[in-house]
Design an enzyme around this catalytic site. Structure first.
Site, PDB file in Angstrom:
ATOM      1  N   GLU A 165       1.543   3.838   2.992  1.00 29.01           N
ATOM      2  CA  GLU A 165       2.052   3.364   4.275  1.00 29.01           C
ATOM      3  C   GLU A 165       3.562   3.585   4.280  1.00 29.01           C
ATOM      4  O   GLU A 165       4.350   2.690   3.986  1.00 29.01           O
ATOM      5  CB  GLU A 165       1.639   1.908   4.485  1.00 29.01           C
ATOM      6  CG  GLU A 165       0.113   1.773   4.540  1.00 29.01           C
ATOM      7  CD  GLU A 165      -0.379   0.343   4.630  1.00 29.01           C
ATOM      8  OE1 GLU A 165       0.456  -0.577   4.775  1.00 29.01           O
ATOM      9  OE2 GLU A 165      -1.600   0.139   4.553  1.00 29.01           O
TER      10      GLU A 165
ATOM     11  N   GLU B  68       1.513  -4.831  11.235  1.00 27.66           N
ATOM     12  CA  GLU B  68       0.975  -3.472  11.344  1.00 27.66           C
ATOM     13  C   GLU B  68       1.791  -2.757  12.420  1.00 27.66           C
ATOM     14  O   GLU B  68       1.648  -3.029  13.616  1.00 27.66           O
ATOM     15  CB  GLU B  68      -0.504  -3.512  11.708  1.00 27.66           C
ATOM     16  CG  GLU B  68      -1.382  -4.241  10.696  1.00 27.66           C
ATOM     17  CD  GLU B  68      -1.616  -3.446   9.422  1.00 27.66           C
ATOM     18  OE1 GLU B  68      -1.210  -2.260   9.364  1.00 27.66           O
ATOM     19  OE2 GLU B  68      -2.206  -4.012   8.479  1.00 27.66           O
TER      20      GLU B  68
ATOM     21  N   HIS C 262       3.482  -3.047   7.216  1.00 26.03           N
ATOM     22  CA  HIS C 262       2.379  -2.119   6.939  1.00 26.03           C
ATOM     23  C   HIS C 262       2.228  -1.132   8.090  1.00 26.03           C
ATOM     24  O   HIS C 262       2.816  -1.310   9.171  1.00 26.03           O
ATOM     25  CB  HIS C 262       1.060  -2.889   6.788  1.00 26.03           C
ATOM     26  CG  HIS C 262       0.968  -3.724   5.558  1.00 26.03           C
ATOM     27  ND1 HIS C 262       0.177  -3.388   4.479  1.00 26.03           N
ATOM     28  CD2 HIS C 262       1.568  -4.893   5.224  1.00 26.03           C
ATOM     29  CE1 HIS C 262       0.298  -4.313   3.538  1.00 26.03           C
ATOM     30  NE2 HIS C 262       1.129  -5.241   3.978  1.00 26.03           N
TER      31      HIS C 262
ATOM     32  N   HIS D 104       0.869  -1.181   0.000  1.00 26.82           N
ATOM     33  CA  HIS D 104       0.000   0.000   0.000  1.00 26.82           C
ATOM     34  C   HIS D 104       0.905   1.230   0.000  1.00 26.82           C
ATOM     35  O   HIS D 104       1.670   1.437   0.942  1.00 26.82           O
ATOM     36  CB  HIS D 104      -0.921   0.002   1.216  1.00 26.82           C
ATOM     37  CG  HIS D 104      -1.872  -1.154   1.246  1.00 26.82           C
ATOM     38  ND1 HIS D 104      -2.136  -1.885   2.381  1.00 26.82           N
ATOM     39  CD2 HIS D 104      -2.619  -1.707   0.256  1.00 26.82           C
ATOM     40  CE1 HIS D 104      -3.014  -2.841   2.104  1.00 26.82           C
ATOM     41  NE2 HIS D 104      -3.325  -2.749   0.816  1.00 26.82           N
TER      42      HIS D 104
END
Length: 338
Positions: free
Chosen positions: A65, A223, A160, A62
């Site tokens: 990010e 994350e 991420h 992504h």
């Protein structure tokens, strides 16, 4: 190429250039570590001595990010300048350079839903072509890397940052695996500063899941914090992850954390939007891992309701603004420490 990679954000700069020179041969550093720039955003690093481990470190699947992209770029610069010497086979991937350049999560399609042949579910046209073809490029790069070295130890860390706030500032998603998580793996994640791990209950089409399902690698979607624009990330917020990745690359023992520092969750359901009549009874600003009591009506749709079945379930990645047929949220419950 090396002149780019010597500076802290050099990999970002190199990956932003569509027509950057691709090195047809290995480039050797003074310490005998070798590098090869395979294609835009993909760099392979080979240690001076034969290695027993093969590690994929990916980021930027992504493009907005940014912290993981900066973390990986800094790690590469430390390798190139000789600050650290890798002792494992390494494949670095900046997944979606085009979305990075426009500071968006993706250009047309969420790339982290395109792996394990899921791209075949999308029509190939001028809008979708880039991310569909890029997902295939990434799968082929990982496949070639793991197959060429064929080491018994294979790992993949897909880095991420989350859009939503979260009760756990950092957490890992472990793709479906019918084997329980080993204590050393929990210690590794805890050493990275990961607070919780979410164990998936079925195969999925994420990048990390591809490495698990195709090569039985130890793989995680990590994350690491909050989405911020380039230049606004405080690397001190990621110091544990950076230190752990440095040690991992050097094949040093990972210490300083206990397996009991990780809170474990398991996925119990996915809430799917089935029609335009879908109603999601969760506030838009609710943080990840917000818990709801047994019996609470999470979602309503044509011929479908979802109520909390366990004593307590938490919602992760809530987003009702998705097309029909796509996931609105993941429902999880804590795994007993017993």
């Amino acid at each position: 190429m090396l002149s780019y990679l010597e500076v802290n954000n050099g990999f970002i700069e190199l990956s932003s250039k569509k027509n950057a020179e691709i090195a047809p041969e290995w480039l050797q550093l003074p310490n005998k570590v070798s590098l090869k720039y395979l294609c835009q955003g993909i760099l392979e690093v080979k240690p001076a001595q034969l290695a027993k481990k093969s590690v994929v470190i990916s980021c930027g699947v992504h493009g907005n990010e940014t912290a993981p992209i900066e973390i990986v770029s800094g790690l590469i610069s430390r390798i190139v300048t000789g600050s650290i010497e890798p002792k494992v086979n390494l494949l670095f991937i900046l997944g979606n350079p085009e979305s990075m350049l426009i500071s968006q999560r993706f250009v047309e399609i969420n790339m982290n839903r395109l792996f394990n042949k899921a791209h075949q579910n999308y029509e190939l046209n001028e809008k979708t072509r880039y991310e569909i073809e890029r997902a295939i490029v990434l799968e082929n790069a990982v496949s070639d890397f793991y197959e060429r070295y064929n080491t018994t130890s294979k790992q993949h860390f897909d880095l991420h940052t989350a859009i939503k706030p979260s009760f756990h500032k950092t957490f890992a998603i472990r793709p479906y695996n019918n084997m329980p998580m080993e204590r050393e793996s929990k210690k590794l994640l805890a050493s990275m500063g990961i607070e919780a791990v979410l164990q998936h209950n079925k195969p999925s089409n994420t990048f990390s899941a591809f490495s698990v399902e195709t090569f039985d690698a130890e793989a995680y979607t990590l994350e690491l914090g909050k989405v911020k624009p380039f230049g606004e990330n405080d690397m001190q917020d990621f110091c544990k992850a950076i230190e752990c990745l440095d040690n991992l690359v050097q094949d040093k023992a990972i210490g300083g954390a206990s397996s009991t520092d990780i809170i474990e969750y398991k996925v119990v359901a996915e809430v799917i939007k089935q029609s335009e009549n879908f109603k999601f009874n969760v506030a838009e600003d609710v943080p990840n891992f917000t818990a709801f009591p047994q019996g609470y009506l999470i979602a309503e749709d044509d011929n479908y309701n979802y109520r909390v079945a366990y004593f307590e379930e938490a919602v992760v990645f809530p987003n009702p603004n998705v097309p029909i047929g796509q996931r609105v949220a993941v429902m999880v419950t804590r795994i007993s420490e017993d």
